[in-house]
Design a protein around this motif. Structure first.
Motif, PDB file in Angstrom:
ATOM      1  N   ALA A 129       0.835  -1.205   0.000  1.00  0.00           N
ATOM      2  CA  ALA A 129       0.000   0.000   0.000  1.00  0.00           C
ATOM      3  C   ALA A 129       0.871   1.256   0.000  1.00  0.00           C
ATOM      4  O   ALA A 129       0.575   2.226  -0.701  1.00  0.00           O
ATOM      5  CB  ALA A 129      -0.918  -0.003   1.223  1.00  0.00           C
ATOM      6  N   THR A 132       2.214   1.743  -3.430  1.00  0.00           N
ATOM      7  CA  THR A 132       1.160   2.222  -4.330  1.00  0.00           C
ATOM      8  C   THR A 132       0.906   3.713  -4.118  1.00  0.00           C
ATOM      9  O   THR A 132       0.796   4.492  -5.073  1.00  0.00           O
ATOM     10  CB  THR A 132      -0.139   1.425  -4.075  1.00  0.00           C
ATOM     11  N   MET A 133       0.800   4.131  -2.856  1.00  0.00           N
ATOM     12  CA  MET A 133       0.596   5.550  -2.562  1.00  0.00           C
ATOM     13  C   MET A 133       1.742   6.381  -3.118  1.00  0.00           C
ATOM     14  O   MET A 133       1.541   7.470  -3.653  1.00  0.00           O
ATOM     15  CB  MET A 133       0.518   5.772  -1.042  1.00  0.00           C
ATOM     16  N   ARG A 136       1.407   6.818  -6.856  1.00  0.00           N
ATOM     17  CA  ARG A 136       0.339   7.777  -7.156  1.00  0.00           C
ATOM     18  C   ARG A 136       0.788   9.210  -6.913  1.00  0.00           C
ATOM     19  O   ARG A 136       0.561  10.096  -7.732  1.00  0.00           O
ATOM     20  CB  ARG A 136      -0.876   7.511  -6.257  1.00  0.00           C
ATOM     21  N   VAL A 255       1.354  10.729   5.069  1.00  0.00           N
ATOM     22  CA  VAL A 255       0.250   9.850   4.680  1.00  0.00           C
ATOM     23  C   VAL A 255      -0.154   9.045   5.912  1.00  0.00           C
ATOM     24  O   VAL A 255       0.693   8.396   6.517  1.00  0.00           O
ATOM     25  CB  VAL A 255       0.676   8.920   3.535  1.00  0.00           C
ATOM     26  N   PRO A 256      -1.425   9.079   6.307  1.00  0.00           N
ATOM     27  CA  PRO A 256      -1.845   8.369   7.513  1.00  0.00           C
ATOM     28  C   PRO A 256      -1.950   6.871   7.271  1.00  0.00           C
ATOM     29  O   PRO A 256      -1.928   6.406   6.134  1.00  0.00           O
ATOM     30  CB  PRO A 256      -3.222   8.957   7.796  1.00  0.00           C
ATOM     31  N   GLY A 257      -2.081   6.130   8.341  1.00  0.00           N
ATOM     32  CA  GLY A 257      -2.292   4.693   8.237  1.00  0.00           C
ATOM     33  C   GLY A 257      -2.935   4.184   9.503  1.00  0.00           C
ATOM     34  O   GLY A 257      -3.089   4.939  10.478  1.00  0.00           O
ATOM     35  N   SER A 258      -3.307   2.926   9.477  1.00  0.00           N
ATOM     36  CA  SER A 258      -3.943   2.343  10.656  1.00  0.00           C
ATOM     37  C   SER A 258      -2.982   2.380  11.845  1.00  0.00           C
ATOM     38  O   SER A 258      -1.804   2.068  11.707  1.00  0.00           O
ATOM     39  CB  SER A 258      -4.339   0.900  10.372  1.00  0.00           C
ATOM     40  N   PRO A 259      -3.504   2.720  13.026  1.00  0.00           N
ATOM     41  CA  PRO A 259      -2.665   2.681  14.234  1.00  0.00           C
ATOM     42  C   PRO A 259      -2.133   1.275  14.512  1.00  0.00           C
ATOM     43  O   PRO A 259      -1.171   1.120  15.262  1.00  0.00           O
ATOM     44  CB  PRO A 259      -3.613   3.130  15.344  1.00  0.00           C
ATOM     45  N   ASN A 268       1.625   8.921  11.420  1.00  0.00           N
ATOM     46  CA  ASN A 268       0.540   9.373  12.299  1.00  0.00           C
ATOM     47  C   ASN A 268       1.069  10.341  13.360  1.00  0.00           C
ATOM     48  O   ASN A 268       0.419  11.338  13.668  1.00  0.00           O
ATOM     49  CB  ASN A 268      -0.146   8.175  12.970  1.00  0.00           C
ATOM     50  N   LYS A 272      -0.045  14.260  14.118  1.00  0.00           N
ATOM     51  CA  LYS A 272      -0.367  14.782  15.449  1.00  0.00           C
ATOM     52  C   LYS A 272       0.434  16.040  15.746  1.00  0.00           C
ATOM     53  O   LYS A 272      -0.047  16.949  16.410  1.00  0.00           O
ATOM     54  CB  LYS A 272      -0.034  13.745  16.531  1.00  0.00           C
ATOM     55  N   LEU A 277      -2.076  16.218   6.597  1.00  0.00           N
ATOM     56  CA  LEU A 277      -2.484  14.859   6.260  1.00  0.00           C
ATOM     57  C   LEU A 277      -2.702  14.750   4.755  1.00  0.00           C
ATOM     58  O   LEU A 277      -3.394  15.560   4.153  1.00  0.00           O
ATOM     59  CB  LEU A 277      -3.760  14.508   7.028  1.00  0.00           C
ATOM     60  N   THR A 279      -3.943  12.363   1.587  1.00  0.00           N
ATOM     61  CA  THR A 279      -4.549  11.151   1.035  1.00  0.00           C
ATOM     62  C   THR A 279      -4.418  11.134  -0.476  1.00  0.00           C
ATOM     63  O   THR A 279      -4.693  10.120  -1.103  1.00  0.00           O
ATOM     64  CB  THR A 279      -6.031  11.034   1.422  1.00  0.00           C
ATOM     65  N   ASP A 283      -3.859  17.196  -2.002  1.00  0.00           N
ATOM     66  CA  ASP A 283      -3.549  17.715  -0.664  1.00  0.00           C
ATOM     67  C   ASP A 283      -2.178  18.387  -0.641  1.00  0.00           C
ATOM     68  O   ASP A 283      -1.966  19.363   0.072  1.00  0.00           O
ATOM     69  CB  ASP A 283      -3.551  16.575   0.363  1.00  0.00           C
TER      70      ASP A 283
END
Lengths: 371, 371
Positions: A129, A132-133, A136, A255-259, A268, A272, A277, A279, A283
């Motif tokens: 992922a 891929t980001m 992009r 780029v954020p992601g799951s904690p 992340n 903070k 952020l 996506t 942005d």
């Protein structure tokens, strides 16, 4: 962002190279020396005496004319050349950082160095992922006219370069041009050297060590108006780049992601702390568009530069400055305030200590006594 | 956060129920009527005339005493009772929103209603990671002494309730207490009704419709000092809850996710808009701890409430207010400014139109003409 400045003549360029390759001369000391003595030649002559005053017993090594010419020839054999701070080909934003490399060894095209640039960096063990980001973002930013800078590391860095080869990419390496690292990215490096640009401030033959990577990273962010961190664990190199970027006044994007994903722990945390952020490409573009045409810091501060007519420091001031220094890094501003000495005086004293190999300068602008 | 206020007597409680169940009487109209007439009994008597002045030809339905008593008995058979706005058991923060339910039908324990509360909401088709994050956050917040509120939906909501059953949880449902939805969560609902609390503002027998969910969500956020959105797609119900929460002055928290995961689209968007990024319980607790002991909005504004001595509106003002209203929702403040009428006068005119079934009030405080 067009180039400005004048070219060095061949003798000056060789002297610049001798000076920046001299023992204990880093980018900050180089600048102080040029400001104080008006040129590299005079600085080279003054160097042994300054180092002696700083407490050095054996004269510091200064490369001979032949050694400097050998390095220039070795670089030329790889198709490279040196670009000096102040020359029109030198990247505009990189001039503005506190410690710009006086000489950049460059392979590849000059034109990418003068276009608006954004850095994309991230972890070496990137997820699918994350890659891929990266593709992009690098494609989107490239399509919008931005050159993408990165550090040629595995993972995110490599993906960023690959996706921006056709639109413009800059790789900054931590070793000499003849010491590519990591080896697996050598084919990519060669493509960047012909389609984009590869930069190094390190001498030919220099094997990159761990401490050279943060140093390299300040160039990646220094070239760029913003730094996008795609994936980064907590306490990772990419976070150091982000911190340096923020200190350089660069915009930081993450780029954020799951904690639950450790590869998002760093990004992340950056968000903070105030990073924008991200996506998608928009942005980044929205923020960068508003910054792209801001006046350069140099335009505003050039006149405020310390002159070359700094006074000889007094022995009394030398004692007070030395008394303040220790193994704990300390901001130079604090040393000025606490010593009661003048800014120029403190700068000269620190320069002498640095040339003597006793002073360590840290990437955040602090100094410590190094023995 | 301790309860304050006085209890209604049985006759008042029955009249309150008749008034809030009367045709076209919502929470805002209820409050205006009580303020204007000093009590539910007088308001019930005035209702037909007000509706007529608003343009209503057939008198609005007002439940009989028998109908009100039947609803109270039906609720009692499920072990529930009504708690009225202003009674000491009524949740303190919920009193402060613009449109608090005058009566809450409550099953379960009173004590959880008076403890500091945080909402955890999110998508119905939650991922495993989303559910895991929910369990962690709900357990962590529960262990820190916070009651967890949610909407009993599938996915995130259900996980939030389950993880906080032993520490305190509140479910707010969108239909009547005898119309549990979704059916698959009925066993969970019954556990919450004995170990925590289940709230509804809707009549017994009410089947929840789509439009009842945002209305319910304002209670979830209204009860809570902050709302944590764990997973949410763009344009999802959880985002509506977050927007309502922000409008209510509640803190909004969001758990980030990969931009490639559509279930993180909404939470990432919230963070872009200023929601606090959450990777663990501490992120929520830090912010909430600083808010927990702030003075209640009611304490400051109680004295500023509109009195019951509002003047009879003039026919001229009625014409101007009606002329401004249309199918496009409009802020009440704008109507006051543009009509040149007094605030109290506009409130009465809007109330009459509402009771006549001609005015629609929207969750964001705007109004439109509904025919």
């Amino acid at each position: 962002m067009s180039g400005r400045g004048v070219h060095l003549d061949p003798g000056q360029r060789r002297d610049w190279l001798r000076l920046i390759r001299s023992e204990n001369v880093g980018p900050r000391a180089f600048r102080s020396l040029i400001n104080r003595f008006g040129g590299a030649r005079a600085a080279l002559e003054a160097l042994p005496a300054l180092a002696r005053r700083g407490g050095r017993l054996i004269p510091p090594h200064i490369p001979s004319i032949a050694e400097a010419e050998a390095e220039m020839e070795a670089l030329a054999r790889l198709g490279g050349r040196f670009i000096a701070l102040g020359e029109p080909e030198y990247p505009v934003l990189l001039r503005e950082i506190d410690d710009p490399p006086p000489l950049l060894a460059v392979r590849g095209r000059n034109d990418v160095l003068l276009q608006p640039t954004v850095a994309i960096v991230g972890s070496r063990n990137a997820s699918g992922a994350g890659r891929t980001m990266t593709l992009r973002l690098a494609r989107g930013l490239g399509a919008a006219g931005w050159v993408v800078a990165s550090g040629l590391a595995r993972g995110i860095d490599a993906a960023a370069h690959e996706a921006s080869l056709s639109t413009g990419t800059i790789a900054v390496i931590a070793g000499g041009h003849d010491r590519p690292y990591p080896r697996e990215n050598e084919p990519l490096l060669e493509r960047i050297a012909s389609e984009g640009a590869v930069l190094s401030e390190m001498p030919m033959g220099w094997e990159p060590r761990a401490r050279d990577f943060p140093r390299r990273n300040r160039i990646v962010s220094g070239l760029s108006l913003g730094v996008v961190v795609v994936e980064a664990a907590e306490r990772s190199g990419s976070l150091i780049t982000a911190r340096l970027a923020a200190e350089q006044g660069r915009e930081v994007f993450a780029v954020p992601g799951s904690p639950l994903d450790p590869r998002a722990g760093g990004t992340n945390a950056l968000i903070k702390q105030g990073a924008a952020l991200v996506t998608g490409t928009e942005d980044v573009l929205e923020v960068l568009a508003s910054l792209r045409d801001r006046p350069s810091r140099l335009d505003m501060e050039e006149a405020a530069d310390e002159g070359m007519d700094a006074p000889e420091p007094s022995e009394d001031a030398r004692g007070r400055v030395l008394g303040l220094l220790g193994p704990v890094p300390m901001p130079v501003d604090d040393i000025v305030v606490l010593s009661g000495a003048g800014v120029a005086e403190v700068q000269v004293l620190l320069l002498e200590l640095e040339l003597a190999g006793r002073l360590e300068r840290h990437v955040n602008g602090t100094v410590s006594l190094g023995f």
